[in-house]
Structure formats: C-alpha cells, structure tokens
Design an enzyme around this catalytic site. Structure first.
Site, PDB file in Angstrom:
ATOM      1  N   ARG A 315       0.956  -1.301   0.011  1.00 49.36           N
ATOM      2  CA  ARG A 315       0.010   0.069  -0.070  1.00 49.36           C
ATOM      3  C   ARG A 315       0.866   1.275   0.093  1.00 49.36           C
ATOM      4  NH1 ARG A 315      -3.055   1.475   3.631  1.00 49.36           N
ATOM      5  NH2 ARG A 315      -4.688   2.344   2.207  1.00 49.36           N
ATOM      6  N   TYR A 319      -0.172   3.493  -3.220  1.00 51.89           N
ATOM      7  CA  TYR A 319      -1.073   4.603  -2.867  1.00 51.89           C
ATOM      8  C   TYR A 319      -0.542   5.316  -1.983  1.00 51.89           C
ATOM      9  CZ  TYR A 319      -4.399   0.371  -3.406  1.00 51.89           C
ATOM     10  OH  TYR A 319      -5.184  -0.735  -4.001  1.00 51.89           O
ATOM     11  N   CYS A 344      15.105  -4.002  -3.915  1.00 56.67           N
ATOM     12  CA  CYS A 344      15.879  -3.083  -4.555  1.00 56.67           C
ATOM     13  C   CYS A 344      15.134  -2.260  -5.472  1.00 56.67           C
ATOM     14  CB  CYS A 344      16.703  -3.940  -5.493  1.00 56.67           C
ATOM     15  SG  CYS A 344      18.121  -4.645  -4.415  1.00 56.67           S
ATOM     16  N   TYR A 373      -5.984  -5.185   2.594  1.00 55.00           N
ATOM     17  CA  TYR A 373      -5.215  -4.868   1.507  1.00 55.00           C
ATOM     18  C   TYR A 373      -3.714  -5.199   1.933  1.00 55.00           C
ATOM     19  CZ  TYR A 373      -9.997  -3.319   0.031  1.00 55.00           C
ATOM     20  OH  TYR A 373     -11.169  -3.578  -0.225  1.00 55.00           O
TER      21      TYR A 373
HETATM   22  C1  LIG Z   1     -12.958  -3.351  -3.008  1.00 47.59           C
HETATM   23  C2  LIG Z   1     -14.595  -3.528  -3.202  1.00 47.59           C
HETATM   24  C3  LIG Z   1     -15.381  -3.072  -1.999  1.00 47.59           C
HETATM   25  C4  LIG Z   1     -14.747  -3.024  -0.559  1.00 47.59           C
HETATM   26  O1  LIG Z   1     -14.062  -1.718  -0.542  1.00 47.59           O
HETATM   27  P1  LIG Z   1     -13.472  -1.280   0.882  1.00 47.59           P
HETATM   28  O2  LIG Z   1     -13.087   0.166   0.781  1.00 47.59           O
HETATM   29  O3  LIG Z   1     -12.538  -2.279   1.346  1.00 47.59           O
HETATM   30  O4  LIG Z   1     -14.873  -1.304   1.753  1.00 47.59           O
HETATM   31  C5  LIG Z   1     -16.666  -3.435  -1.969  1.00 47.59           C
HETATM   32  N1  LIG Z   1     -17.332  -3.590  -3.384  1.00 47.59           N
HETATM   33  C6  LIG Z   1     -16.405  -3.769  -4.369  1.00 47.59           C
HETATM   34  C7  LIG Z   1     -17.364  -3.821  -5.635  1.00 47.59           C
HETATM   35  C8  LIG Z   1     -15.092  -3.547  -4.596  1.00 47.59           C
HETATM   36  O5  LIG Z   1     -14.318  -3.773  -5.583  1.00 47.59           O
END
Ligand SMILES: *Cc1c(COP(=O)(O)O)cnc(C)c1O
Length: 421
Positions: A315, A319, A344, A373
C-alpha cells in the site's frame, strides 16, 4: 478500536505478546485479532440495526485468508467476490452461496458458470456485453441468473485516484444516464432475472457526502426502474468506508454515522439493502510484524531497514498509504527516521522523516492497520516467500498461513527440455 495494546511496556495482541509470535514464526508476519474482527462486525451490524435483514457481504479481496473468512462466516457475513478464486475461497470457508455477490468488470464465461453452479445470490454486472454473455451462459445451463447493474454515478469519492471507482472516466459500472436503456435491454435477455441496482464509488472514503450523493442517485433509479415495470428488489450500496491510519488526521466517519445516513437516505425504499464492507471490517484487525535488520545513516534522518518490504505490504508504494509504525517494546524516545525494506526499489519505502519510536537492529516494529489490502496483495518480488499469517483469539493463536520455504518458490518454475542437462 483494536486489540493491539501495550502491557508492561510490550505490545500484545489480545493476550498474546507480539514478541512470542515473532520468535515462533519469524518475521515478517501478519497478525490478526479475532476480537477486533468480531467487534467491527458488531459495530457495522448495529449501525444498520434498523434495516430489515440487510445482506452484509464482506469484500473478500480485502483479506481472503481462510481463517479470517471462517471467522466472518461464523458471524453471519456473506461475501462480495471479484473472481472465481475468491468465490471458491468464500465457499470453502463456510460462507453460504446465497450470501455471495459477484462483482468485477471482467468476469469470464467460466467464472459465470462456476457461480451459477453454486447458486450465488447476485451478479453485479458492469456492462451490456457482460449481461449478454451471462444470459447466454445461464441459458446454456437451463438457469436464470439473478443480476443487478452496477451503476457509475459519476461522483468524486474524494479518495486516492487509484482507489476511486465512481467517476465517469473510471472503468466501473454502466453510465448512470444510460441506465434505463441498459435495464430495458437486460429485461429482454431470457437468461437474466433483473433484481437490483448496485453502486461502489471507491475505498478509504473519509467523507459521507459522496456516498450520500451516490445512494440518492441509486434511490432515484430504483424508483424509475420500478415505475418502468422492473421488479427491483435489492439495492447494493457497496463498501468504501474509511478507517483511521494516521492519528494526526481527522477520524473518518464512524459506522454509526454511516448507518444513520444510510437509514435516512434509504427510508421507504422497497428493496433489501446489501453492503460490501472490506477495510472497515479487517483494517484495524491486523498488523504486520517486522524486525529491524539494521539502522544506516541517512542524509537527513537514519534509514531503519526492516525485514518487511513492498512485496509484503504494497500500500505505501502503490497508494502513498500511511501506516502507523510502532516499536513493539518502545524505549520511550522518539526521533525522525526513514523506514525502508530490503527490496531493490526506491519505492520500497514505508515512511520518510517519520517521527516514531527510536529503534535499533533486532527490535520488533509493527505496521498498524494492515489487516486490509495487506497480505492479500503480497507477492514474491526479489524471490521473497509469501508473508505468513497468524490469527489470535484471546490467549490462543495459530499460524493460518505458513511461510513457504524458498525451495517451494524455486520448485514452482520448470526448466524446458532443451535447457536440461
Ligand atoms: C473493493 C470493493 C469493496 C470493498 O471496499 P472497501 O473500501 O474495502 O470497503 C466493495 N465492493 C466492491 C465492488 C469492491 O471492488
């Protein structure tokens, strides 16, 4: 709230010292708390308490570990899956098919067949060609597929661009303005049973306003579709609620505030509501435990080189995400440091100039809020074996994914005949 606390100067998860896990399993290792998972499910469910039988489908991609899914299955959650693999994992962990929703823009005919075979609750379709393919697949099996269209409401979720999904330029859903036509076309497809509307505008949302804007659009569409004769019985409001990562930032809206908004906006909708929370259930229930390999002098601040890397926790490099980094046994002093992994890549950086506990070689550090994640995005870059995972419950703990030996990684490849000998 989580269950990672300091007891006599050392971090514990529930009643288990983090150091005991590190000593037994080695580092890096993900550690999850059952009490935190349970608490978050309870808080989320209570927040929706006034709704009639909502379906809470955990977004499996946030944390697909079998033990985590089995914990959530026991608590009565369903699953939101985005691949055939996630579908099979959810079922294997005990989540009943009639609580499973299948999302994603690229479902293949094979994945559709698998999901139809299991009899899932709903497919969330993201395009007209997908609707046509699903209808054909269902007909070939003598079935009708229960579907919703995921609409793209064109609202700005106000989150990181890489986790925004509800703007018109994003790949997700069908355009809101064309929804009536798409639904009319779907009604004529004999393999589909059009039952719902779905939306999901992004992840780590720290403001309820974009969610409310999206849900309001869903409500208007539900009404318009029913007016046009569609038997709409479900509305899937997706996931996306943010969790606190950086204690210096304002806390995201609570599940209670989210639930209050949902109940207000959806009042009188003649549908069963569905939710797909991921991060808010598992985020704070996990930490990545790592050991400091060495500390090296830097131009401005020392580099703390830890044995976790971007392949274990992607992450920050993907991000620009912020994780709180705490010493497991703090010495009581703080100073600025750069925390980096051994991979690396300059992107293998967890924090620059971070004010944090002073640590030395051999010390343990915990990357907090790593339950969502985290392990799910881990890879083997730099030939680093996949990160193991541990689940704690009270004073018990178990390895729920073992660290594979490097030999397994090597044995996964094969050398063709013409290179042998
Ligand atoms: C990733 C995702 C979620 C979950 O999102 P969060 O931010 O973890 O709550 C729910 N619905 C769909 C379609 C997703 O792709």
């Amino acid at each position: 709230m989580d269950h990672f606390d300091y007891v006599d100067g050392a971090m514990q998860v529930e009643q288990v010292p983090m150091a005991a896990i590190a000593d037994a399993v080695g580092t890096p290792v993900y550690v999850y708390s059952t009490a935190t998972l349970t608490r978050h499910v309870g808080v989320f469910r209570d927040a929706l308490g006034s709704l009639d039988n909502p379906l809470i489908a955990f977004a499996v991609k946030a944390n697909p570990n079998a033990a985590v899914l089995a914990t959530l299955a026991k608590l009565g959650l369903g699953a939101d899956v985005v691949s055939g693999g996630e579908l099979l994992r959810a079922i294997a962990a005990g989540i009943p098919a009639d609580r499973i929703v299948f999302s994603g823009v690229g479902k293949t005919a094979e994945e559709m067949r698998l999901a139809l075979d299991h009899g899932i609750f709903q497919f969330n379709l993201e395009s007209e060609p997908e609707a046509e393919m699903l209808s054909e697949v269902a007909l070939s099996m003598g079935k009708r597929a229960p579907v919703a269209y995921r609409i793209n409401p064109d609202v700005d979720a106000g989150t990181h661009a890489k986790i925004s999904t509800g703007k018109s330029e994003n790949k997700f859903g069908i355009p809101y303005d064309r929804a009536l036509e798409s639904y009319a076309a779907a009604r004529d497809l004999p393999g589909l049973d059009v039952q719902g509307v779905a939306v999901h505008i992004g992840s780590q949302l720290t403001d309820l306003a974009p969610l409310e804007a999206a849900f309001t659009k869903v409500g208007a569409l539900v009404a318009a579709l029913r007016e046009a004769g569609h038997d709409i019985r479900t509305a899937d409001l997706g996931g996306g609620l943010g969790v606190p990562y950086d204690p210096a930032l304002p806390v995201p809206p609570s599940p209670a505030a989210y639930g209050e908004m949902v109940c207000r906006v959806t009042q009188g909708w003649p549908v069963r509501l569905m939710f797909e929370p991921g991060r808010v259930i598992v985020g704070n229930a996990g930490a990545l435990l790592s050991r400091v390999v060495r500390v090296k002098q830097g131009a401005q601040a020392p580099f703390v080189i830890v044995d976790a890397a971007m392949n274990d926790l992607l992450r920050p490099s993907l991000y620009d995400a912020w994780h709180d980094i705490r010493a497991v046994t703090p010495v009581g002093q703080r100073a600025a440091a750069n925390v980096v992994g051994p991979v690396c890549e300059t992107g293998d950086t967890f924090a620059m100039g971070r004010d944090m506990d002073v640590v030395a070689a051999g010390d343990l550090v915990a990357f907090m809020t790593a339950g969502a994640y985290g392990a799910t995005m881990a890879g083997t870059y730099n030939s680093r074996p996949l990160t193991p995972e541990v689940l704690v419950s009270g004073d018990k703990w178990a390895v729920v994914r073992a660290r594979p030996p490097i030999e397994a990684l090597i044995a996964g490849d094969s050398i063709p005949d013409w290179l042998a000998d």
